[in-house]
Structures are given as structure tokens and as C-alpha cells.
Design a protein around this motif. Structure first.
Motif, PDB file in Angstrom:
ATOM      1  N   GLU A 192      98.186  56.672  74.974  1.00  0.00           N
ATOM      2  CA  GLU A 192      97.227  57.751  75.177  1.00  0.00           C
ATOM      3  C   GLU A 192      95.825  57.321  74.754  1.00  0.00           C
ATOM      4  OE1 GLU A 192      97.130  62.426  74.062  1.00  0.00           O
ATOM      5  OE2 GLU A 192      97.130  61.064  72.344  1.00  0.00           O
ATOM      6  N   ALA A 193      95.733  56.672  73.585  1.00  0.00           N
ATOM      7  CA  ALA A 193      94.428  56.253  73.078  1.00  0.00           C
ATOM      8  C   ALA A 193      93.783  55.222  73.999  1.00  0.00           C
ATOM      9  CB  ALA A 193      94.586  55.689  71.660  1.00  0.00           C
ATOM     10  N   ILE A 194      94.558  54.293  74.502  1.00  0.00           N
ATOM     11  CA  ILE A 194      94.037  53.283  75.421  1.00  0.00           C
ATOM     12  C   ILE A 194      93.557  53.936  76.716  1.00  0.00           C
ATOM     13  CG2 ILE A 194      94.757  51.366  76.914  1.00  0.00           C
ATOM     14  CD1 ILE A 194      96.417  50.330  74.541  1.00  0.00           C
ATOM     15  N   TYR A 195      94.317  54.898  77.211  1.00  0.00           N
ATOM     16  CA  TYR A 195      93.906  55.646  78.407  1.00  0.00           C
ATOM     17  C   TYR A 195      92.564  56.347  78.176  1.00  0.00           C
ATOM     18  CZ  TYR A 195      93.731  59.731  81.507  1.00  0.00           C
ATOM     19  OH  TYR A 195      93.330  60.710  82.379  1.00  0.00           O
ATOM     20  N   ILE A 196      92.427  56.973  77.020  1.00  0.00           N
ATOM     21  CA  ILE A 196      91.178  57.692  76.708  1.00  0.00           C
ATOM     22  C   ILE A 196      90.004  56.721  76.641  1.00  0.00           C
ATOM     23  CG2 ILE A 196      89.988  59.012  74.908  1.00  0.00           C
ATOM     24  CD1 ILE A 196      92.826  60.197  74.223  1.00  0.00           C
ATOM     25  N   LEU A 197      90.181  55.592  75.986  1.00  0.00           N
ATOM     26  CA  LEU A 197      89.099  54.607  75.866  1.00  0.00           C
ATOM     27  C   LEU A 197      88.678  54.093  77.246  1.00  0.00           C
ATOM     28  CD1 LEU A 197      90.392  52.679  72.744  1.00  0.00           C
ATOM     29  CD2 LEU A 197      88.256  53.978  72.872  1.00  0.00           C
ATOM     30  N   ARG A 198      89.631  53.863  78.101  1.00  0.00           N
ATOM     31  CA  ARG A 198      89.291  53.400  79.453  1.00  0.00           C
ATOM     32  C   ARG A 198      88.573  54.487  80.249  1.00  0.00           C
ATOM     33  NH1 ARG A 198      95.105  50.333  80.515  1.00  0.00           N
ATOM     34  NH2 ARG A 198      94.560  48.379  79.428  1.00  0.00           N
ATOM     35  N   GLU A 199      88.971  55.751  80.044  1.00  0.00           N
ATOM     36  CA  GLU A 199      88.284  56.860  80.712  1.00  0.00           C
ATOM     37  C   GLU A 199      86.834  56.968  80.237  1.00  0.00           C
ATOM     38  OE1 GLU A 199      89.207  59.394  83.129  1.00  0.00           O
ATOM     39  OE2 GLU A 199      90.471  57.656  83.528  1.00  0.00           O
ATOM     40  N   VAL A 200      86.606  56.721  78.963  1.00  0.00           N
ATOM     41  CA  VAL A 200      85.236  56.763  78.433  1.00  0.00           C
ATOM     42  C   VAL A 200      84.361  55.748  79.155  1.00  0.00           C
ATOM     43  CG1 VAL A 200      83.809  56.266  76.402  1.00  0.00           C
ATOM     44  CG2 VAL A 200      85.884  57.626  76.149  1.00  0.00           C
ATOM     45  N   VAL A 201      84.839  54.517  79.263  1.00  0.00           N
ATOM     46  CA  VAL A 201      84.050  53.474  79.907  1.00  0.00           C
ATOM     47  C   VAL A 201      83.867  53.767  81.397  1.00  0.00           C
ATOM     48  CG1 VAL A 201      84.052  51.019  80.532  1.00  0.00           C
ATOM     49  CG2 VAL A 201      84.630  51.720  78.211  1.00  0.00           C
ATOM     50  N   ALA A 202      84.864  54.399  82.007  1.00  0.00           N
ATOM     51  CA  ALA A 202      84.770  54.725  83.432  1.00  0.00           C
ATOM     52  C   ALA A 202      83.794  55.864  83.698  1.00  0.00           C
ATOM     53  CB  ALA A 202      86.158  55.077  83.976  1.00  0.00           C
ATOM     54  N   GLN A 203      83.720  56.831  82.775  1.00  0.00           N
ATOM     55  CA  GLN A 203      82.970  58.056  83.050  1.00  0.00           C
ATOM     56  C   GLN A 203      81.577  58.111  82.423  1.00  0.00           C
ATOM     57  OE1 GLN A 203      84.995  61.852  83.027  1.00  0.00           O
ATOM     58  NE2 GLN A 203      87.001  60.886  82.767  1.00  0.00           N
ATOM     59  N   PHE A 204      81.301  57.264  81.432  1.00  0.00           N
ATOM     60  CA  PHE A 204      80.013  57.347  80.746  1.00  0.00           C
ATOM     61  C   PHE A 204      79.244  56.045  80.879  1.00  0.00           C
ATOM     62  CE2 PHE A 204      82.770  60.449  78.741  1.00  0.00           C
ATOM     63  CZ  PHE A 204      81.967  61.574  78.721  1.00  0.00           C
ATOM     64  N   GLU A 205      77.913  56.148  80.768  1.00  0.00           N
ATOM     65  CA  GLU A 205      77.054  54.984  80.949  1.00  0.00           C
ATOM     66  C   GLU A 205      76.774  54.244  79.645  1.00  0.00           C
ATOM     67  OE1 GLU A 205      73.493  56.031  82.959  1.00  0.00           O
ATOM     68  OE2 GLU A 205      74.515  56.798  84.749  1.00  0.00           O
ATOM     69  N   ARG A 206      76.654  54.984  78.516  1.00  0.00           N
ATOM     70  CA  ARG A 206      76.271  54.346  77.265  1.00  0.00           C
ATOM     71  C   ARG A 206      77.156  54.843  76.108  1.00  0.00           C
ATOM     72  NH1 ARG A 206      71.908  51.361  77.381  1.00  0.00           N
ATOM     73  NH2 ARG A 206      71.623  51.487  75.129  1.00  0.00           N
ATOM     74  N   PRO A 207      78.418  54.431  76.110  1.00  0.00           N
ATOM     75  CA  PRO A 207      79.290  54.819  75.002  1.00  0.00           C
ATOM     76  C   PRO A 207      79.043  53.953  73.768  1.00  0.00           C
ATOM     77  CG  PRO A 207      80.520  53.505  76.579  1.00  0.00           C
ATOM     78  CD  PRO A 207      79.129  53.681  77.158  1.00  0.00           C
TER      79      PRO A 207
END
Length: 300
Positions: free
Chosen positions: A13-28
Motif C-alpha cells: 500500500e505504501a509503495i502504491y501511494i508513493l508512486r501515485e504521489v510522483v505520478a500526480q504531483f510536480e514537486r513532491p
């Protein structure tokens, strides 16, 4: 580091969330304290983006009152993994007159971090700040979404959060807004320690039992051998074997008596614990709603 497919649903779940962050945001950015939860996030990020490097920087809001063991570990970890580290200091916010240094018996810089954090978010235009908060830590954190929206003043409105159904994470935000992201929100303290044991993750020595000069106040054990923690003249120094379950600002983080000198012993101790780890954080005891008020003001 084991990068094979995991059967651990919390890790997945945590890995999925981290990948979603990089996919959806420009400057995490990953908010890094040098504590066990943010160290766990670094390991999860390594796995999420292997064999590439972690694709966002680490941000440490330095109160200037950190445990030396934590800062030493932070710098060594960043160097070993080749990570980008941004440090912004609460002392600068004090010097610029943006916040006022507390004084007295319960003085702490922990509350002052909010201003420094919000300034850093504005400076670098971060739109997603990844943090290690967990729902089991404190009742205000139990209200958080995994993608928790903050307004253009950095404030959190617990009544205006999005539903998160079937792992659908909505990263759409308006101009000026940003999101705090909590990939290990569903983990417990024991989950984190068990993962550290499983993955053989190195953590600061302060988490393990060691002899330390301390004094007692309000039923808690405080570090004595420094110039940060306020002491009354009648508060007597003694040497005890202690460890720290959490490593926040020295001025508000107490130790616990412990003989747990290795990870196996720590995990067993946590299994048997009857109080939460934040029971040793005096900043949470200022009022029943202390954490919620800080979050509404833009705190992590």
C-alpha cells in the motif's frame, strides 16, 4: 535491500501511494526528521522507485534542539544513499521575528516548526509533502486522509477532506493548495518496528537502551547532559539505562526506562507496552486538542 515482490499488504500500500504521489504531483518532498517513521519512508521510497534513485528531495525542519545522534544519522544516511537534503532552521524564523522563542519550564521549539515548514513549502513550491504520521499515534491524526489537502495558508480543515474509496487517491488541487501525504497512515508503531527488524534497517542509536544522564519531572525522564532542556535547581541528575521511543525536539521528548539494546528486544517491548509512544511527548499534553490545533495552523 530486498526488492522482490512483497506479500506485506502494508508495504504494498505504501509503495502504491508513493508512486501515485510522483505520478500526480510536480514537486513532491519527503519530510524527514531522522526518526524511525521517516527512515522507514526512505526505505519504502527506495523500493518504490528501484533501480532508480528516490525522485524527490528530503526536507528537514531543524529546530536546533535535535538529539545529536539523530543529526549524525541523518547526514550519514543522506550521504550513503546519495539523496538531496534540504534543511531549513527554526532559528532563522526566530531571528527574522516570524516566531517568538518560548521561555520557562515547558518551553519548546516544537510549535515553532510550523512557520518554518510553511515558508519552505512556499520557497520551493512543493505541492505534496510526504510524512510519516500514523493514525494510531494520536486522535487528531486518526482523522487524516492519506492525501490530506491544505489550503493556501497551509491550514488543515478536518471537515473538508475528500473521501478515499477503494484506494482512489485524488491529487487534484487548486492553485496555492498543497497536500500532505501519509503512506504509512494505516501502520501501527509495532508495524513500523517489525518492518525495521524484517528489513534490517539501521536507525539512530538513541532508540536503543543506553546509559544516559537524566532527571525526573512530572513523572517523565528527561535528558540532563545538554543546555537545551530547562531544569530547576532541585532537579537532580542521575544515570539510568533508558531509550527513546520517539525522537522529536529534545525539550519536549522524554525517555523511557528500558533494557532493550537490540531490535528484537525493542519489538518485544513494544508488544508489551501499555502506553503509546507519544505518552513521552510533553507537547501533546498542553491541552486535549493540542495536536489538532497545531494541524489546523499548518503543522505536519
Amino acid at each position: 535491500m530486498n526488492t522482490t515482490a512483497s506479500i506485506n499488504p502494508l508495504e504494498n500500500e505504501a509503495i502504491y501511494i508513493l508512486r501515485e504521489v510522483v505520478a500526480q504531483f510536480e514537486r513532491p518532498v519527503l519530510l524527514f526528521s531522522g526518526g524511525k517513521d521517516s527512515i522507514t519512508l526512505v526505505r519504502l521510497a527506495q523500493k518504490a522507485f528501484y533501480p532508480g534513485k528516490i525522485p524527490f528531495p528530503l526536507l528537514h525542519i531543524d529546530t536546533g534542539h535535535n538529539f545529536p545522534e539523530t543529526i549524525e544519522f541523518r547526514d550519514r544516511l543522506v550521504k550513503e544513499l546519495g539523496l538531496e537534503l534540504i534543511v531549513r532552521k527554526v532559528q532563522q524564523s526566530i531571528d527574522e521575528g516570524k516566531v517568538i522563542e518560548e521561555t520557562g519550564k515547558y518551553a519548546s521549539r516544537n510549535m515553532l516548526q510550523t512557520s518554518t515548514l510553511l515558508d519552505a513549502i512556499e520557497e520551493f513550491k512543493f505541492d505534496a509533502c510526504i510524512g510519516g504520521a500514523r493514525r494510531d499515534e494520536e486522535k487528531a491524526r486518526a482523522k487524516e486522509r492519506i492525501f490530506s489537502v491544505r489550503d493556501d495558508f497551509g491550514q488543515w480543515d478536518e471537515k473538508n477532506q475528500r473521501p478515499e474509496l477503494f484506494d482512489m487517491l485524488n491529487g487534484e488541487i487548486n492553485l496555492g493548495q498543497n497536500v500532505r501525504v501519509f503512506p504509512i497512515s494505516n501502520w501501527t508503531e509495532l508495524d513500523v518496528w517489525s518492518y525495521i527488524e524484517q528489513e534490517n534497517i539501521e536507525i539512530p542509536s538513541i532508540y536503543f537502551a543506553h546509559k544516559r544522564k537524566v532527571f525526573h519531572r512530572d513523572g517523565l525522564i528527561w535528558s540532563f547532559d545538554d543546555d537545551i532542556v530547562y531544569r530547576e535547581e532541585d532537579e537532580v541528575c542521575e544515570e539510568l539505562t533508558v531509550r527513546f521511543r520517539t525522537v522529536g525536539d529534545m525539550s519536549c521528548t522524554a525517555a523511557v526506562l528500558s533494557d532493550a539494546g537490540d531490535i528484537v528486544s525493542v519489538v518485544q517491548e513494544i508488544r508489551e507496552a501499555t502506553i503509546s509512544e507519544r505518552g513521552a511527548r510533553i507537547d501533546d499534553k498542553r491541552s486535549e486538542a493540542a495536536m489538532e490545533k497545531r494541524k489546523q495552523q499548518g503543522y505536519f
